[in-house]
Scaffold this motif. Structure first.
Motif, PDB file in Angstrom:
ATOM      1  N   HIS A  53      14.941  15.226  -0.117  1.00  0.00           N
ATOM      2  CA  HIS A  53      15.119  16.673   0.060  1.00  0.00           C
ATOM      3  C   HIS A  53      15.489  16.997   1.510  1.00  0.00           C
ATOM      4  O   HIS A  53      16.421  17.759   1.762  1.00  0.00           O
ATOM      5  CB  HIS A  53      13.843  17.414  -0.350  1.00  0.00           C
ATOM      6  N   ASP A  54      14.765  16.393   2.455  1.00  0.00           N
ATOM      7  CA  ASP A  54      15.054  16.638   3.869  1.00  0.00           C
ATOM      8  C   ASP A  54      16.430  16.108   4.259  1.00  0.00           C
ATOM      9  O   ASP A  54      17.156  16.748   5.031  1.00  0.00           O
ATOM     10  CB  ASP A  54      13.989  15.977   4.750  1.00  0.00           C
ATOM     11  N   LEU A  55      16.791  14.940   3.743  1.00  0.00           N
ATOM     12  CA  LEU A  55      18.110  14.378   4.039  1.00  0.00           C
ATOM     13  C   LEU A  55      19.229  15.262   3.506  1.00  0.00           C
ATOM     14  O   LEU A  55      20.241  15.473   4.183  1.00  0.00           O
ATOM     15  CB  LEU A  55      18.221  12.975   3.444  1.00  0.00           C
ATOM     16  N   LEU A  56      19.045  15.787   2.293  1.00  0.00           N
ATOM     17  CA  LEU A  56      20.044  16.686   1.714  1.00  0.00           C
ATOM     18  C   LEU A  56      20.216  17.927   2.580  1.00  0.00           C
ATOM     19  O   LEU A  56      21.337  18.306   2.922  1.00  0.00           O
ATOM     20  CB  LEU A  56      19.652  17.072   0.288  1.00  0.00           C
ATOM     21  N   ALA A  58       9.652   4.789  -2.536  1.00  0.00           N
ATOM     22  CA  ALA A  58       8.939   6.071  -2.585  1.00  0.00           C
ATOM     23  C   ALA A  58       9.223   6.892  -1.330  1.00  0.00           C
ATOM     24  O   ALA A  58       9.463   8.107  -1.411  1.00  0.00           O
ATOM     25  CB  ALA A  58       7.440   5.834  -2.744  1.00  0.00           C
ATOM     26  N   TYR A  59       9.197   6.254  -0.167  1.00  0.00           N
ATOM     27  CA  TYR A  59       9.474   6.994   1.066  1.00  0.00           C
ATOM     28  C   TYR A  59      10.923   7.492   1.117  1.00  0.00           C
ATOM     29  O   TYR A  59      11.196   8.586   1.613  1.00  0.00           O
ATOM     30  CB  TYR A  59       9.142   6.158   2.305  1.00  0.00           C
ATOM     31  N   LEU A  60      11.847   6.703   0.586  1.00  0.00           N
ATOM     32  CA  LEU A  60      13.241   7.144   0.522  1.00  0.00           C
ATOM     33  C   LEU A  60      13.379   8.359  -0.392  1.00  0.00           C
ATOM     34  O   LEU A  60      14.037   9.350  -0.044  1.00  0.00           O
ATOM     35  CB  LEU A  60      14.140   6.009   0.042  1.00  0.00           C
ATOM     36  N   ILE A  61      12.727   8.315  -1.544  1.00  0.00           N
ATOM     37  CA  ILE A  61      12.761   9.465  -2.465  1.00  0.00           C
ATOM     38  C   ILE A  61      12.112  10.680  -1.810  1.00  0.00           C
ATOM     39  O   ILE A  61      12.639  11.791  -1.885  1.00  0.00           O
ATOM     40  CB  ILE A  61      12.079   9.115  -3.799  1.00  0.00           C
ATOM     41  N   PRO A 118       8.644  20.354   1.305  1.00  0.00           N
ATOM     42  CA  PRO A 118       8.669  18.919   1.578  1.00  0.00           C
ATOM     43  C   PRO A 118       7.970  18.110   0.492  1.00  0.00           C
ATOM     44  O   PRO A 118       7.122  18.630  -0.229  1.00  0.00           O
ATOM     45  CB  PRO A 118       7.920  18.808   2.904  1.00  0.00           C
ATOM     46  N   TRP A 119       8.366  16.844   0.401  1.00  0.00           N
ATOM     47  CA  TRP A 119       7.752  15.921  -0.544  1.00  0.00           C
ATOM     48  C   TRP A 119       6.977  14.883   0.244  1.00  0.00           C
ATOM     49  O   TRP A 119       7.240  14.641   1.415  1.00  0.00           O
ATOM     50  CB  TRP A 119       8.813  15.227  -1.383  1.00  0.00           C
ATOM     51  N   ASP A 165       5.074  16.947  -4.609  1.00  0.00           N
ATOM     52  CA  ASP A 165       5.386  18.181  -3.889  1.00  0.00           C
ATOM     53  C   ASP A 165       4.275  18.397  -2.871  1.00  0.00           C
ATOM     54  O   ASP A 165       3.130  18.638  -3.237  1.00  0.00           O
ATOM     55  CB  ASP A 165       5.467  19.332  -4.897  1.00  0.00           C
ATOM     56  N   LYS A 166       4.586  18.273  -1.598  1.00  0.00           N
ATOM     57  CA  LYS A 166       3.573  18.341  -0.547  1.00  0.00           C
ATOM     58  C   LYS A 166       2.920  19.722  -0.449  1.00  0.00           C
ATOM     59  O   LYS A 166       1.806  19.854   0.029  1.00  0.00           O
ATOM     60  CB  LYS A 166       4.209  17.963   0.790  1.00  0.00           C
ATOM     61  N   ARG A 167       3.594  20.746  -0.920  1.00  0.00           N
ATOM     62  CA  ARG A 167       3.035  22.098  -0.836  1.00  0.00           C
ATOM     63  C   ARG A 167       1.941  22.327  -1.862  1.00  0.00           C
ATOM     64  O   ARG A 167       1.171  23.267  -1.754  1.00  0.00           O
ATOM     65  CB  ARG A 167       4.131  23.143  -1.060  1.00  0.00           C
TER      66      ARG A 167
END
Length: 100
Positions: A65-68, A58-61, A8-9, A25-27
């Motif tokens: 990844h999750d949307l894809l 920024a929130y859309l970007i 996740p981002w 990159d949230k990880r």
């Protein structure tokens, strides 16, 4: 398959008045070295997004990844020959850099 940074981002807002918002990159433990995107904003809308617009971008970007992944999952279980599913397939192709 796309070679983008796995999710996740997350959005990292500045602690000060700097005009930089980051998607990271949230990880990663050290967000400074794991940037996905830097967004800047201006006080004048004529020059680009204001702070609220940049934060929304920024929130859309960060959700991209999750949307894809979600859209790919929907197509795996329910692909149909409709305009909406054509748009979904085109969006996936755009996201992973395939010609449309």
């Amino acid at each position: 398959m796309s070679k983008h940074t796995p999710g996740p981002w997350a959005v990292q807002l500045p602690a000060d008045d700097s005009a930089r918002i980051r998607v990271v990159d949230k990880r990663a433990l050290d967000y400074a070295n794991h940037r996905i995107a830097d967004l800047q904003y201006w006080s004048s809308k004529e020059r680009g997004p204001d702070r609220d617009g940049a934060i929304a971008n920024a929130y859309l970007i960060a959700a991209a990844h999750d949307l894809l992944e979600a859209l790919q999952g929907v197509l795996r279980v329910a692909d149909r020959a409709t305009d909406e599913f054509h748009v979904a397939r085109s969006a996936i192709a755009k996201a992973i850099g395939e010609k449309q």
